[in-house]
Design a protein around this motif. Structure first.
Motif, PDB file in Angstrom:
ATOM      1  N   UNK A 272     -74.455 -21.515  58.259  1.00  0.00           N
ATOM      2  CA  UNK A 272     -74.091 -21.376  59.678  1.00  0.00           C
ATOM      3  C   UNK A 272     -73.087 -20.250  59.885  1.00  0.00           C
ATOM      4  N   UNK A 273     -72.239 -20.019  58.876  1.00  0.00           N
ATOM      5  CA  UNK A 273     -71.264 -18.919  58.928  1.00  0.00           C
ATOM      6  C   UNK A 273     -71.353 -18.178  57.599  1.00  0.00           C
ATOM      7  N   UNK A 274     -71.018 -16.901  57.573  1.00  0.00           N
ATOM      8  CA  UNK A 274     -71.048 -16.151  56.308  1.00  0.00           C
ATOM      9  C   UNK A 274     -70.115 -16.760  55.269  1.00  0.00           C
TER      10      UNK A 274
ATOM     11  N   UNK B  59     -64.390 -20.117  50.899  1.00  0.00           N
ATOM     12  CA  UNK B  59     -65.432 -20.904  51.560  1.00  0.00           C
ATOM     13  C   UNK B  59     -65.554 -22.276  50.892  1.00  0.00           C
ATOM     14  N   UNK B  60     -65.293 -23.412  51.628  1.00  0.00           N
ATOM     15  CA  UNK B  60     -65.380 -24.739  51.018  1.00  0.00           C
ATOM     16  C   UNK B  60     -66.824 -25.241  50.996  1.00  0.00           C
ATOM     17  N   UNK B  61     -67.175 -25.958  49.926  1.00  0.00           N
ATOM     18  CA  UNK B  61     -68.526 -26.493  49.801  1.00  0.00           C
ATOM     19  C   UNK B  61     -68.556 -27.578  48.743  1.00  0.00           C
ATOM     20  N   UNK B  62     -69.563 -28.445  48.831  1.00  0.00           N
ATOM     21  CA  UNK B  62     -69.817 -29.402  47.762  1.00  0.00           C
ATOM     22  C   UNK B  62     -70.622 -28.706  46.675  1.00  0.00           C
ATOM     23  N   UNK B  63     -70.163 -28.824  45.449  1.00  0.00           N
ATOM     24  CA  UNK B  63     -70.863 -28.216  44.316  1.00  0.00           C
ATOM     25  C   UNK B  63     -71.697 -29.300  43.636  1.00  0.00           C
TER      26      UNK B  63
ATOM     27  N   UNK C 213     -69.103 -32.496  43.569  1.00  0.00           N
ATOM     28  CA  UNK C 213     -67.654 -32.510  43.717  1.00  0.00           C
ATOM     29  C   UNK C 213     -67.257 -31.459  44.748  1.00  0.00           C
ATOM     30  N   UNK C 214     -66.114 -31.676  45.355  1.00  0.00           N
ATOM     31  CA  UNK C 214     -65.617 -30.716  46.326  1.00  0.00           C
ATOM     32  C   UNK C 214     -65.138 -29.461  45.604  1.00  0.00           C
ATOM     33  N   UNK C 215     -65.469 -28.317  46.163  1.00  0.00           N
ATOM     34  CA  UNK C 215     -65.047 -27.055  45.568  1.00  0.00           C
ATOM     35  C   UNK C 215     -65.010 -25.960  46.612  1.00  0.00           C
ATOM     36  N   UNK C 216     -64.861 -24.741  46.136  1.00  0.00           N
ATOM     37  CA  UNK C 216     -64.840 -23.605  47.054  1.00  0.00           C
ATOM     38  C   UNK C 216     -65.175 -22.324  46.296  1.00  0.00           C
ATOM     39  N   UNK C 217     -65.633 -21.332  47.049  1.00  0.00           N
ATOM     40  CA  UNK C 217     -65.862 -20.003  46.487  1.00  0.00           C
ATOM     41  C   UNK C 217     -64.521 -19.281  46.508  1.00  0.00           C
TER      42      UNK C 217
ATOM     43  N   UNK D 270     -73.487 -26.972  48.962  1.00  0.00           N
ATOM     44  CA  UNK D 270     -73.879 -27.606  50.220  1.00  0.00           C
ATOM     45  C   UNK D 270     -72.669 -27.722  51.147  1.00  0.00           C
ATOM     46  N   UNK D 271     -72.963 -27.602  52.435  1.00  0.00           N
ATOM     47  CA  UNK D 271     -71.907 -27.732  53.434  1.00  0.00           C
ATOM     48  C   UNK D 271     -72.531 -28.256  54.722  1.00  0.00           C
ATOM     49  N   UNK D 272     -71.901 -29.268  55.324  1.00  0.00           N
ATOM     50  CA  UNK D 272     -72.411 -29.822  56.570  1.00  0.00           C
ATOM     51  C   UNK D 272     -73.794 -30.421  56.440  1.00  0.00           C
TER      52      UNK D 272
END
Length: 231
Positions: free
Chosen positions: A139-141, A146-150, A157-161, A216-218
């Motif tokens: 939805x956004x670049x 950038x937070x996301x589920x890995x 688990x929760x993670x981020x780029x 994954x996100x949202x």
């Protein structure tokens, strides 16, 4: 169908085509790896004090009597029984869906996403790694932070780029831009990812099953890729 079966070069039937496919090679000689997808107390008759874990052997082999180690955690136990396809066996190899009964483990020492492995060559559990990802349609670049589920195997688990290292052409491998500010839809990039808890990972070139990830996100998958470096 007449247009398919008639003529000078009639098409083959599905079964004939399936017989021409090469069977995938099982990584039997590698270090033993079993990603746990379920676990429960007990198992076969006489299983008091044992825990059973199920999953697909990603690589290597295991036999009754072998010692296995749980990663993360480091707890060890001895394999008492192996079921392959609901039949008792003395051994199992890469590619088999198994239920392994292990004596000496406690329920608190296992978790979904944990990996059973040989004590001589345990898998690495990390909270930081590099990956080559293909971006779908977020939805956004994707930007730094950038937070996301890995997702890896059956665990997320929760993670981020943490850092976008570079974008490149997926066909040629040519680097398009280093340290870009964002990654848009359809791009291929190399990124550094951090997670809040440790994940059991292998480099994709060494173990494909344990070297694939999804972001994954949202409720939507925004990217997927392969692990290229562990930190």
């Amino acid at each position: 169908l007449a247009w398919y079966r008639d003529g000078d070069s009639p098409g083959a039937c599905l079964v004939e085509l399936l017989d021409t496919f090469e069977q995938p090679q099982r990584v039997v000689a590698g270090a033993f790896r079993l990603a746990v997808t379920d676990f429960f107390r007990g198992g076969t008759a006489g299983s008091a004090g044992s825990i059973s874990a199920s999953g697909r052997i990603a690589q290597g082999n295991v036999q009754v009597g072998d010692t296995v180690t749980v990663v993360p955690g480091g707890a060890s136990g001895v394999v008492r029984a192996i079921d392959v396809g609901f039949e008792a066996q003395d051994w199992a190899v890469a590619g088999d869906e198994v239920v392994i009964q292990v004596h000496g483990l406690d329920m608190q020492q296992l978790a979904l996403g944990a990996v059973l492995c040989g004590p001589e060559q345990p898998i690495t559990a990390v909270t930081c790694f590099e990956a080559q990802i293909a971006v779908f349609d977020p939805a956004v670049p994707i930007t730094n932070g950038f937070p996301a589920l890995v997702h890896v195997q059956s665990v997320s688990v929760q993670g981020s780029v943490r850092r976008i290292i570079e974008t490149f052409d997926a066909r040629t491998g040519e680097v398009k831009r280093r340290n870009p500010r964002h990654i848009r839809k359809g791009a291929t990039a190399r990124v550094e990812i951090v997670t809040e808890s440790a994940l059991c990972l292998e480099l994709f070139k060494d173990a494909k099953d344990l070297g694939r990830i999804m972001l994954r996100r949202g409720g939507e998958t925004v990217a997927a890729g392969i692990v290229t470096a562990l930190k």
